[in-house]
Design a protein around this motif. Sequence first.
Motif, mmCIF file in Angstrom:
data_model
loop_
_atom_site.group_PDB
_atom_site.id
_atom_site.type_symbol
_atom_site.label_atom_id
_atom_site.label_comp_id
_atom_site.label_asym_id
_atom_site.label_seq_id
_atom_site.Cartn_x
_atom_site.Cartn_y
_atom_site.Cartn_z
ATOM 1 N N ASP A 166 14.250 0.746 4.822
ATOM 2 C CA ASP A 166 14.636 -0.360 3.951
ATOM 3 C C ASP A 166 13.708 -1.555 4.144
ATOM 4 N N ILE A 167 13.374 -2.198 3.027
ATOM 5 C CA ILE A 167 12.532 -3.387 3.040
ATOM 6 C C ILE A 167 13.269 -4.479 2.263
ATOM 7 N N GLU A 168 13.512 -5.628 2.892
ATOM 8 C CA GLU A 168 14.125 -6.779 2.232
ATOM 9 C C GLU A 168 13.058 -7.838 2.042
ATOM 10 N N ILE A 169 12.641 -8.024 0.811
ATOM 11 C CA ILE A 169 11.578 -8.960 0.493
ATOM 12 C C ILE A 169 12.221 -10.236 -0.046
ATOM 13 N N PRO A 170 12.033 -11.354 0.639
ATOM 14 C CA PRO A 170 12.653 -12.602 0.163
ATOM 15 C C PRO A 170 12.261 -12.923 -1.276
ATOM 16 N N GLY A 171 13.268 -13.196 -2.094
ATOM 17 C CA GLY A 171 13.033 -13.561 -3.487
ATOM 18 C C GLY A 171 12.747 -12.398 -4.410
ATOM 19 N N LYS A 172 12.817 -11.169 -3.906
ATOM 20 C CA LYS A 172 12.556 -9.985 -4.727
ATOM 21 C C LYS A 172 13.639 -8.946 -4.448
ATOM 22 N N PRO A 173 13.789 -7.960 -5.336
ATOM 23 C CA PRO A 173 14.764 -6.899 -5.065
ATOM 24 C C PRO A 173 14.383 -6.095 -3.819
ATOM 25 N N ASP A 174 15.385 -5.645 -3.086
ATOM 26 C CA ASP A 174 15.130 -4.808 -1.912
ATOM 27 C C ASP A 174 14.438 -3.526 -2.341
ATOM 28 N N GLU A 175 13.640 -2.977 -1.434
ATOM 29 C CA GLU A 175 12.948 -1.719 -1.712
ATOM 30 C C GLU A 175 13.386 -0.665 -0.711
ATOM 31 N N LYS A 176 13.480 0.560 -1.171
ATOM 32 C CA LYS A 176 13.730 1.712 -0.313
ATOM 33 C C LYS A 176 12.432 2.490 -0.224
ATOM 34 N N CYS A 177 12.201 3.090 0.911
ATOM 35 C CA CYS A 177 11.026 3.931 1.066
ATOM 36 C C CYS A 177 11.488 5.298 1.573
ATOM 37 N N THR A 178 10.614 6.274 1.441
ATOM 38 C CA THR A 178 10.997 7.634 1.828
ATOM 39 C C THR A 178 10.089 8.225 2.896
ATOM 40 N N THR A 179 9.030 7.501 3.261
ATOM 41 C CA THR A 179 8.099 8.014 4.280
ATOM 42 C C THR A 179 7.643 6.881 5.192
ATOM 43 N N ASP A 180 7.119 7.257 6.348
ATOM 44 C CA ASP A 180 6.568 6.257 7.259
ATOM 45 C C ASP A 180 5.328 5.591 6.659
ATOM 46 N N THR A 181 4.575 6.332 5.859
ATOM 47 C CA THR A 181 3.394 5.766 5.203
ATOM 48 C C THR A 181 3.795 4.657 4.237
ATOM 49 N N GLN A 182 4.829 4.902 3.450
ATOM 50 C CA GLN A 182 5.325 3.863 2.540
ATOM 51 C C GLN A 182 5.804 2.647 3.330
ATOM 52 N N PHE A 183 6.531 2.880 4.410
ATOM 53 C CA PHE A 183 7.017 1.776 5.239
ATOM 54 C C PHE A 183 5.841 0.957 5.763
ATOM 55 N N ASP A 184 4.822 1.641 6.288
ATOM 56 C CA ASP A 184 3.635 0.947 6.805
ATOM 57 C C ASP A 184 2.952 0.124 5.715
ATOM 58 N N GLU A 185 2.792 0.713 4.537
ATOM 59 C CA GLU A 185 2.125 0.018 3.440
ATOM 60 C C GLU A 185 2.912 -1.218 3.001
ATOM 61 N N LEU A 186 4.230 -1.089 2.901
ATOM 62 C CA LEU A 186 5.061 -2.208 2.461
ATOM 63 C C LEU A 186 5.147 -3.317 3.506
ATOM 64 N N THR A 187 5.237 -2.961 4.782
ATOM 65 C CA THR A 187 5.311 -4.005 5.804
ATOM 66 C C THR A 187 3.969 -4.722 5.950
ATOM 67 N N GLU A 188 2.876 -4.020 5.708
ATOM 68 C CA GLU A 188 1.558 -4.669 5.709
ATOM 69 C C GLU A 188 1.443 -5.601 4.509
ATOM 70 N N LYS A 189 1.853 -5.129 3.358
ATOM 71 C CA LYS A 189 1.727 -5.905 2.119
ATOM 72 C C LYS A 189 2.576 -7.179 2.144
ATOM 73 N N TYR A 190 3.840 -7.059 2.543
ATOM 74 C CA TYR A 190 4.761 -8.193 2.453
ATOM 75 C C TYR A 190 4.847 -9.055 3.719
ATOM 76 N N PHE A 191 4.555 -8.475 4.885
ATOM 77 C CA PHE A 191 4.764 -9.218 6.135
ATOM 78 C C PHE A 191 3.520 -9.289 7.019
ATOM 79 N N GLY A 192 2.455 -8.590 6.660
ATOM 80 C CA GLY A 192 1.207 -8.657 7.406
ATOM 81 C C GLY A 192 1.244 -7.972 8.767
ATOM 82 N N VAL A 193 2.219 -7.095 8.979
ATOM 83 C CA VAL A 193 2.312 -6.393 10.257
ATOM 84 C C VAL A 193 2.158 -4.892 10.045
ATOM 85 N N THR A 194 1.430 -4.263 10.954
ATOM 86 C CA THR A 194 1.203 -2.832 10.891
ATOM 87 C C THR A 194 1.673 -2.189 12.171
ATOM 88 N N ARG A 195 1.497 -0.913 12.249
ATOM 89 C CA ARG A 195 1.882 -0.141 13.417
ATOM 90 C C ARG A 195 1.231 -0.657 14.616
#
Length: 120
Positions: free
Chosen positions: A91-120
């Motif tokens: 689960d990804i909670e992006i402030p001011g945007k609808p929450d996003e669900k992901c189905t893989t670790d790759t998606q999670f990594d991409e979304l956390t990098e995009k929205y929060f600037g943090v990676t593995r």
Amino acid sequence: MCDEQAAKRFHEDENSDDFHLKKKNPPISSYTSHYDPTVNVCYVRINSFSANPASVSAVVYDAFGGRVFASYVWVNPQGKQFWEVSPSECDIEIPGKPDEKCTTDTQFDELTEKYFGVTR
């Protein structure tokens, strides 16, 4: 200042009761942090890996405020191939945007990098 607080949160997480419940097989943990001056938030991502049962977890939160922005949990108690087991939480909670669900670790990594600037 952000990295100091992220390190403090990481060590608090390591010293939590939940961490010590896994003492027979303690997880290998790491963290990364990123300060975003546009929203004045210090993001910290804590990653944990354990072997028995095979599990991976990651959480992204505000190192100062404690708000959780993203969480990922994958557990494989049956010993299947990693691609045969979906994460139980992604689960990804992006402030001011609808929450996003992901189905893989790759998606999670991409979304956390995009929205929060943090990676593995």
